[in-house]
Scaffold this motif. Sequence first.
Motif, PDB file in Angstrom:
ATOM      1  N   SER A  82     -10.551  11.221 -11.210  1.00 27.94           N
ATOM      2  CA  SER A  82      -9.746  10.003 -11.182  1.00 27.94           C
ATOM      3  C   SER A  82      -9.912   9.348  -9.804  1.00 27.94           C
ATOM      4  O   SER A  82      -9.004   8.708  -9.292  1.00 27.94           O
TER       5      SER A  82
ATOM      6  N   GLU B 269     -11.274   2.746 -11.943  1.00 22.01           N
ATOM      7  CA  GLU B 269     -11.758   2.792 -13.319  1.00 22.01           C
ATOM      8  C   GLU B 269     -11.626   4.192 -13.914  1.00 22.01           C
ATOM      9  O   GLU B 269     -11.182   4.354 -15.054  1.00 22.01           O
TER      10      GLU B 269
ATOM     11  N   ALA C 153      -7.924   5.043 -14.501  1.00 23.92           N
ATOM     12  CA  ALA C 153      -7.381   4.352 -15.675  1.00 23.92           C
ATOM     13  C   ALA C 153      -7.769   5.080 -16.956  1.00 23.92           C
ATOM     14  O   ALA C 153      -6.943   5.243 -17.864  1.00 23.92           O
ATOM     15  N   ILE C 154      -9.016   5.547 -17.022  1.00 19.19           N
ATOM     16  CA  ILE C 154      -9.464   6.301 -18.198  1.00 19.19           C
ATOM     17  C   ILE C 154      -8.697   7.620 -18.298  1.00 19.19           C
ATOM     18  O   ILE C 154      -8.196   7.983 -19.367  1.00 19.19           O
TER      19      ILE C 154
ATOM     20  N   THR D 198      -4.559   4.079 -19.224  1.00 19.48           N
ATOM     21  CA  THR D 198      -3.914   2.795 -18.955  1.00 19.48           C
ATOM     22  C   THR D 198      -4.964   1.793 -18.499  1.00 19.48           C
ATOM     23  O   THR D 198      -6.130   2.128 -18.358  1.00 19.48           O
ATOM     24  N   GLU D 199      -4.528   0.576 -18.249  1.00 20.88           N
ATOM     25  CA  GLU D 199      -5.444  -0.446 -17.745  1.00 20.88           C
ATOM     26  C   GLU D 199      -5.647  -0.265 -16.239  1.00 20.88           C
ATOM     27  O   GLU D 199      -4.740   0.198 -15.535  1.00 20.88           O
ATOM     28  N   PRO D 200      -6.824  -0.599 -15.715  1.00 26.30           N
ATOM     29  CA  PRO D 200      -7.111  -0.410 -14.289  1.00 26.30           C
ATOM     30  C   PRO D 200      -6.099  -1.079 -13.350  1.00 26.30           C
ATOM     31  O   PRO D 200      -5.790  -0.526 -12.296  1.00 26.30           O
ATOM     32  N   ALA D 201      -5.561  -2.216 -13.723  1.00 20.93           N
ATOM     33  CA  ALA D 201      -4.620  -2.916 -12.846  1.00 20.93           C
ATOM     34  C   ALA D 201      -3.385  -2.082 -12.526  1.00 20.93           C
ATOM     35  O   ALA D 201      -2.788  -2.229 -11.460  1.00 20.93           O
ATOM     36  N   ARG D 202      -3.002  -1.175 -13.420  1.00 23.17           N
ATOM     37  CA  ARG D 202      -1.796  -0.358 -13.219  1.00 23.17           C
ATOM     38  C   ARG D 202      -2.027   0.844 -12.293  1.00 23.17           C
ATOM     39  O   ARG D 202      -1.086   1.556 -11.959  1.00 23.17           O
TER      40      ARG D 202
ATOM     41  N   ASP E 116      -6.427  -3.980  -9.692  1.00 26.40           N
ATOM     42  CA  ASP E 116      -7.277  -5.171  -9.806  1.00 26.40           C
ATOM     43  C   ASP E 116      -7.173  -6.088  -8.593  1.00 26.40           C
ATOM     44  O   ASP E 116      -7.818  -7.119  -8.539  1.00 26.40           O
TER      45      ASP E 116
ATOM     46  N   PHE F  53       4.247  -4.773 -12.911  1.00 26.91           N
ATOM     47  CA  PHE F  53       4.227  -3.703 -13.895  1.00 26.91           C
ATOM     48  C   PHE F  53       5.516  -2.882 -13.892  1.00 26.91           C
ATOM     49  O   PHE F  53       6.138  -2.703 -12.855  1.00 26.91           O
TER      50      PHE F  53
END
Length: 159
Positions: free
Chosen positions: A26, A30, A33-34, A38-42, A63, A118
């Motif tokens: 992690s 990117e 997030a995987i 979740t989405e990368p922005a979070r 992001d 968020f």
Amino acid sequence: MAYEEAFAYLQRKGYGDRVQTFDVSSATVELAAIAVGTEPARIAKSLTFMVEEQPVMILCAGDAKINNGKFKGFFHKKAKMLTAEEVHTLIGHDVGGVCPFGIKAGVDVYLDESLKRFEKVYPACGSASSAVELTPEELEQLSGSKDWIDVCRIPEEAE
């Protein structure tokens, strides 16, 4: 050792059950997030700088990027990121697992406004295969941050 210190800090504060560890890396926004799902922005990424011989950590949305004009306006200095070796020495975590938990004394921590979009964000927990789920308010409380600042831009914003 950094993971153990970060985890112990969160455990003492009552947030140890929120820490996630992964069998995969992690280390980047990117990959985190995987791993988290979740989405990368979070992903709350930790950027580290040297300002007047003082190490500074800024947590921002995954992001977001540093806006040099805003950075200079706030810190009155041009942004100078720490090298990987400096991060290890001055912050106490290695690149890929940098977080504000269990860090060395003397590091000023700030939270960028980009995180306030968020309900939940995911900073690392001292290793390149960990994260912790927090609200921005919990992150503020646990990080020992000096303040919320606005030194980043998000993709929708112009430079």
